[in-house]
Design a protein around this motif. Structure first.
Motif, PDB file in Angstrom:
ATOM      1  N   VAL A  89     -50.267  -8.397  37.441  1.00  0.00           N
ATOM      2  CA  VAL A  89     -50.544  -7.499  38.565  1.00  0.00           C
ATOM      3  C   VAL A  89     -51.685  -8.006  39.435  1.00  0.00           C
ATOM      4  N   GLY A  90     -52.743  -8.477  38.827  1.00  0.00           N
ATOM      5  CA  GLY A  90     -53.909  -8.907  39.590  1.00  0.00           C
ATOM      6  C   GLY A  90     -53.676 -10.117  40.467  1.00  0.00           C
ATOM      7  N   PHE A  91     -52.551 -10.815  40.274  1.00  0.00           N
ATOM      8  CA  PHE A  91     -52.267 -12.026  41.039  1.00  0.00           C
ATOM      9  C   PHE A  91     -51.101 -11.846  42.006  1.00  0.00           C
ATOM     10  N   LEU A  92     -50.685 -10.615  42.260  1.00  0.00           N
ATOM     11  CA  LEU A  92     -49.616 -10.384  43.230  1.00  0.00           C
ATOM     12  C   LEU A  92     -50.073 -10.789  44.624  1.00  0.00           C
ATOM     13  N   LYS A  93     -49.168 -11.425  45.370  1.00  0.00           N
ATOM     14  CA  LYS A  93     -49.510 -11.973  46.680  1.00  0.00           C
ATOM     15  C   LYS A  93     -48.547 -11.472  47.749  1.00  0.00           C
ATOM     16  N   ASP A  94     -48.919 -11.721  48.995  1.00  0.00           N
ATOM     17  CA  ASP A  94     -48.057 -11.350  50.116  1.00  0.00           C
ATOM     18  C   ASP A  94     -46.762 -12.157  50.113  1.00  0.00           C
ATOM     19  N   THR A  95     -46.787 -13.344  49.529  1.00  0.00           N
ATOM     20  CA  THR A  95     -45.595 -14.194  49.513  1.00  0.00           C
ATOM     21  C   THR A  95     -44.616 -13.823  48.403  1.00  0.00           C
ATOM     22  N   ASP A  96     -45.026 -12.966  47.475  1.00  0.00           N
ATOM     23  CA  ASP A  96     -44.095 -12.477  46.453  1.00  0.00           C
ATOM     24  C   ASP A  96     -43.116 -11.508  47.105  1.00  0.00           C
ATOM     25  N   ARG A  97     -41.873 -11.529  46.656  1.00  0.00           N
ATOM     26  CA  ARG A  97     -40.844 -10.703  47.287  1.00  0.00           C
ATOM     27  C   ARG A  97     -40.258  -9.645  46.361  1.00  0.00           C
ATOM     28  N   SER A  98     -40.263  -9.889  45.062  1.00  0.00           N
ATOM     29  CA  SER A  98     -39.647  -8.936  44.136  1.00  0.00           C
ATOM     30  C   SER A  98     -40.393  -8.949  42.811  1.00  0.00           C
ATOM     31  N   VAL A  99     -40.642  -7.763  42.285  1.00  0.00           N
ATOM     32  CA  VAL A  99     -41.322  -7.607  40.996  1.00  0.00           C
ATOM     33  C   VAL A  99     -40.488  -6.668  40.134  1.00  0.00           C
ATOM     34  N   ARG A 100     -40.131  -7.138  38.976  1.00  0.00           N
ATOM     35  CA  ARG A 100     -39.347  -6.345  38.026  1.00  0.00           C
ATOM     36  C   ARG A 100     -40.301  -5.498  37.189  1.00  0.00           C
ATOM     37  N   ILE A 101     -39.967  -4.214  37.006  1.00  0.00           N
ATOM     38  CA  ILE A 101     -40.776  -3.359  36.147  1.00  0.00           C
ATOM     39  C   ILE A 101     -39.872  -2.726  35.098  1.00  0.00           C
ATOM     40  N   GLU A 102     -40.321  -2.819  33.861  1.00  0.00           N
ATOM     41  CA  GLU A 102     -39.549  -2.316  32.725  1.00  0.00           C
ATOM     42  C   GLU A 102     -40.378  -1.310  31.937  1.00  0.00           C
ATOM     43  N   ARG A 103     -39.712  -0.273  31.460  1.00  0.00           N
ATOM     44  CA  ARG A 103     -40.343   0.660  30.527  1.00  0.00           C
ATOM     45  C   ARG A 103     -40.047   0.181  29.114  1.00  0.00           C
TER      46      ARG A 103
END
Length: 223
Positions: A54-68
């Motif tokens: 999370v702390g390294f998310l950038k503007d150039t990232d486009r998709s982040v998967r989140i799982e429970r």
């Protein structure tokens, strides 16, 4: 869209939850550690996992998967073992601006247990105030599935005058449900309301979208 059930060769399995839309969760405090979101219970395993730290998310990232992460206790040869099942609940999206997206950040549901699609938008809680908050709006796809359509408000996140509290989160009825607090450089969300699994999943995913939007501003050369 759900992940297939895990292979189970044990004779007994005891569910620990949360695993269904109908489960209701007590107030708790959540914090981010790398790719994981934990509760402050020192004995509890992580509750959510993201595809990115999370702390390294950038503007150039486009998709982040989140799982429970749902847990059960398996008994194998008389020995209890904790087993995790990952349930993919949302894909957080940050499309290129040249595509003309409805929302700069939005979430696509990926499970039947996911509450809804939603998007993040900024607003001014007070007209003359320079501070900005966030509205999280339910969203549906247009007929051609090319755009998202804004719907009613799901959550709002408003900055506060209290230096210890970054944002207060309220639901569609304006009832306080959580506070983002500052402390020891750890991203923390104090959930103060009882809520079902689907609602808590959406709140956590909206929180991560808001954090991503803020972090991206620091890495956007035009921001």
């Amino acid at each position: 869209m759900d992940d297939p059930p895990p292979y189970n060769d044990s004779s007994e399995v005891y569910g620990l939850g949360p695993g269904t839309q109908d489960d209701v969760h007590s107030p708790t405090t959540l914090y981010v550690a790398g790719r994981f979101i934990h509760s402050t219970d020192p004995w509890a395993p992580p509750l959510y996992e993201l595809s990115h730290s999370v702390g390294f998310l950038k503007d150039t990232d486009r998709s982040v998967r989140i799982e429970r992460l749902d847990y059960s206790i398996k008994r194998r040869d008389g020995v209890a073992q904790l087993a995790a099942r990952k349930r993919h609940i949302y894909d957080l999206k940050h499309p290129l601006l040249v595509t003309g997206p409805t929302f700069a950040y939005h979430a696509e549901p990926t499970s039947r247990q996911s509450l809804c699609a939603f998007g993040l938008e900024k607003f001014r809680p007070k007209k003359l105030s320079p501070t900005k908050g966030y509205r999280i709006r339910r969203a549906t796809h247009s007929h051609d599935h090319q755009q998202l359509v804004r719907r009613d408000i799901l959550f709002s996140a408003v900055p506060t005058k209290d230096k210890a509290v970054r944002y207060e989160w309220s639901d569609a009825d304006g009832q306080l449900v959580a506070r983002e607090v500052n402390g020891s450089n750890v991203m923390t969300l104090v959930v103060s309301a009882m809520m079902g699994t689907g609602e808590r999943d959406a709140l956590v995913s909206a929180w991560m979208s808001r954090v991503w939007a803020e972090l991206a501003k620091k890495t956007d050369p035009f921001g």
